[in-house]
Scaffold this active site. Structure first.
Site, PDB file in Angstrom:
ATOM      1  N   ARG A  82      27.488   0.528 -83.011  1.00  0.00           N
ATOM      2  CA  ARG A  82      29.566   0.278 -83.213  1.00  0.00           C
ATOM      3  C   ARG A  82      29.894   0.435 -84.498  1.00  0.00           C
ATOM      4  O   ARG A  82      29.321   1.045 -84.570  1.00  0.00           O
ATOM      5  CB  ARG A  82      28.592  -1.611 -83.121  1.00  0.00           C
ATOM      6  CG  ARG A  82      28.347  -1.923 -81.893  1.00  0.00           C
ATOM      7  CD  ARG A  82      28.657  -3.603 -81.643  1.00  0.00           C
ATOM      8  NE  ARG A  82      28.096  -3.978 -80.309  1.00  0.00           N
ATOM      9  CZ  ARG A  82      28.649  -5.114 -79.793  1.00  0.00           C
ATOM     10  NH1 ARG A  82      28.592  -5.691 -80.381  1.00  0.00           N
ATOM     11  NH2 ARG A  82      28.002  -4.955 -78.422  1.00  0.00           N
ATOM     12  N   SER A  83      30.208  -0.090 -85.314  1.00  0.00           N
ATOM     13  CA  SER A  83      30.946   0.045 -86.457  1.00  0.00           C
ATOM     14  C   SER A  83      30.568   0.438 -87.671  1.00  0.00           C
ATOM     15  O   SER A  83      31.432   1.685 -88.469  1.00  0.00           O
ATOM     16  CB  SER A  83      32.228  -0.980 -86.832  1.00  0.00           C
ATOM     17  OG  SER A  83      32.816  -1.489 -85.897  1.00  0.00           O
ATOM     18  N   ALA A  84      29.828   0.397 -87.506  1.00  0.00           N
ATOM     19  CA  ALA A  84      28.756   0.986 -88.723  1.00  0.00           C
ATOM     20  C   ALA A  84      28.998   2.509 -88.506  1.00  0.00           C
ATOM     21  O   ALA A  84      28.710   3.760 -89.984  1.00  0.00           O
ATOM     22  CB  ALA A  84      27.296   1.070 -89.055  1.00  0.00           C
ATOM     23  N   LYS A  86      31.939   4.205 -88.450  1.00  0.00           N
ATOM     24  CA  LYS A  86      33.208   4.165 -88.741  1.00  0.00           C
ATOM     25  C   LYS A  86      32.669   5.184 -90.910  1.00  0.00           C
ATOM     26  O   LYS A  86      33.317   5.996 -90.992  1.00  0.00           O
ATOM     27  CB  LYS A  86      34.007   2.726 -89.251  1.00  0.00           C
ATOM     28  CG  LYS A  86      34.691   2.096 -88.401  1.00  0.00           C
ATOM     29  CD  LYS A  86      34.834   1.293 -88.318  1.00  0.00           C
ATOM     30  CE  LYS A  86      36.097   0.611 -87.597  1.00  0.00           C
ATOM     31  NZ  LYS A  86      35.722  -0.232 -86.151  1.00  0.00           N
ATOM     32  N   TYR A 172      42.039  -4.468 -90.630  1.00  0.00           N
ATOM     33  CA  TYR A 172      40.742  -4.231 -89.603  1.00  0.00           C
ATOM     34  C   TYR A 172      41.562  -3.121 -88.189  1.00  0.00           C
ATOM     35  O   TYR A 172      41.488  -4.476 -87.551  1.00  0.00           O
ATOM     36  CB  TYR A 172      39.609  -5.212 -88.954  1.00  0.00           C
ATOM     37  CG  TYR A 172      38.432  -4.394 -88.480  1.00  0.00           C
ATOM     38  CD1 TYR A 172      38.031  -3.496 -89.579  1.00  0.00           C
ATOM     39  CD2 TYR A 172      37.734  -4.743 -88.203  1.00  0.00           C
ATOM     40  CE1 TYR A 172      36.772  -2.806 -89.368  1.00  0.00           C
ATOM     41  CE2 TYR A 172      36.121  -3.598 -87.380  1.00  0.00           C
ATOM     42  CZ  TYR A 172      35.991  -3.261 -87.877  1.00  0.00           C
ATOM     43  OH  TYR A 172      34.772  -2.306 -87.909  1.00  0.00           O
TER      44      TYR A 172
END
Length: 405
Positions: A82-84, A86, A172
């Site tokens: 997921r957002s890891a 980014k 965010y």
């Protein structure tokens, strides 16, 4: 590295270096007390692996129609983080800056002229990385199929009017970060961000991570899904603060709209999602791959090449946004593309930088201690930034590193 003593109630594979036994115990307790189904953890110190653990099942549950129990987690099992993702995407922009190909203080429109529309002509490149661009939402959300089309996503964010004046506040960019970073990289390099990551980051770091999963790697990726911690074993479940809960429940809020920029949410176990280029949310990595990536940002890994020059590391972790987050509602701290140590996302120490994945994964580096950390799981929670399982592991690493080496 030692495989340690037997773990009560769970079969933990792998090994830890002397002094890191508390990390192994915390990892096992995630299964016995916090509802973990399948997970892996890797930690590097000064470029050498000191923790390499995995346990549970590759899939959070049996695949539909399989008729068999889930396969065991193996050393090379990978998961959606997921957002890891980014943090990996941020490294692309910072490396391009390091090479003199991208000016972080230049307007985005200097590279991507169409982005100047609707009042965004003063948006700077670093605003994208620090979540200050003002476009965390789309007035018309994209379907999963539309979101997987980089050109269509880029046109959507380029046409979007900002919800605050770019650069004046932060919030965010949960989904739109995909097209903001992906299109900027394409404009600068002429190639998709996934290909650049594979050649310039994953290969030199020796890291098993992908944005846009190749078909031949599909067999190593487990199925993800929601899990809850058992109240009887793990204590009371964490409840969000009323203001946070209200923001997620209100379809008009920036919070709800930011996460709903893709509607409905994609099937994270589907081949189409895994193969897409969504550098905000669909990266796939092993725990070792995530940890090696962060280790390579701050030093040489097993004698290999360091990715970030020391000056770039300092850029990454220098605070650019702090305080109440217009989207997440809580207070957040961001450097350039990375969450920084704070109450919303506790990391190892004041100088740490990294990125969580909503409800699970976490990767970060702590240059002051030489630690790089990668945790992946197949069970997602409702938390956004501070998953209790990841935090238990961080605390254990902090305990281990506080002792004499």
């Amino acid at each position: 590295m030692s495989d340690g003593s037997a773990d009560v109630g769970v079969d933990v594979s792998g090994a830890v270096a002397e002094g890191f036994e508390p990390v192994r115990r915390a990892f096992a307790e995630n299964f016995t007390a916090r509802g973990e189904r399948g997970a892996a953890l890797a930690v590097y110190r000064d470029g050498h692996k000191v923790v390499d653990l995995w346990a549970g099942t590759r899939d959070v549950d049996a695949a539909p129609g399989a008729g068999e129990p889930p396969a065991p987690w193996e050393q090379g099992t990978a998961q959606v983080v997921r957002s890891a993702t980014k943090g990996i995407a941020a490294a692309v922009l910072l490396l391009l800056h390091q090479r003199g190909e991208l000016d972080l203080d230049a307007p985005v429109g200097a590279y991507w002229p169409e982005f100047k529309a609707a009042g965004k002509e003063r948006t700077l490149v670093w605003h994208l990385l620090a979540h200050r661009a003002g476009v965390p939402v789309l007035d018309r959300p994209l379907t999963p199929a539309e979101a997987a089309d980089p050109a269509l996503g880029a046109r959507a964010v380029a046409a979007q009017a900002p919800v605050w004046e770019p650069g004046t506040d932060h919030g965010y960019h949960a989904q739109t970060y995909s097209w903001l970073t992906g299109e900027l990289v394409r404009r600068v390099t002429g190639e998709p961000i996934g290909a650049w990551i594979a050649r310039e980051i994953a290969a030199p770091a020796g890291a098993r991570l992908w944005v846009g999963l190749p078909g031949h790697e599909a067999g190593r990726v487990g199925r993800v899904g929601p899990v809850e911690a058992p109240e009887s074993a793990g204590g009371p479940r964490l409840r969000p603060k009323p203001a946070v809960a209200e923001a997620y429940a209100d379809p008009r809020s920036l919070t709800r709209r930011a996460f709903a920029a893709i509607t409905p949410l994609p099937d994270e176990n589907g081949d189409a999602f895994r193969a897409a280029l969504l550098p905000a949310s669909n990266g796939i990595a092993t725990a070792d791959g995530l940890a090696r990536f962060y280790a390579a940002l701050i030093g040489e890994v097993d004698g290999g090449r360091r990715l970030f020059a020391p000056e770039t590391t300092e850029l990454a972790r220098a605070e650019r946004s702090a305080g109440p987050d217009r989207v997440l509602v809580v207070g957040t701290r961001f450097g350039l593309g990375y969450m920084l140590h704070g109450s919303a996302s506790p990391l190892l120490g004041p100088g740490s930088f990294g990125h969580p994945g909503r409800g699970g994964a976490l990767g970060f580096a702590d240059p002051d201690s030489g630690i790089a950390f990668g945790y992946v799981t197949n069970g997602f929670r409702t938390s956004v930034t501070a998953d209790p399982r990841a935090q238990a592991l961080v605390r254990a690493v902090r305990t281990a590193t506080a002792r004499p080496a």
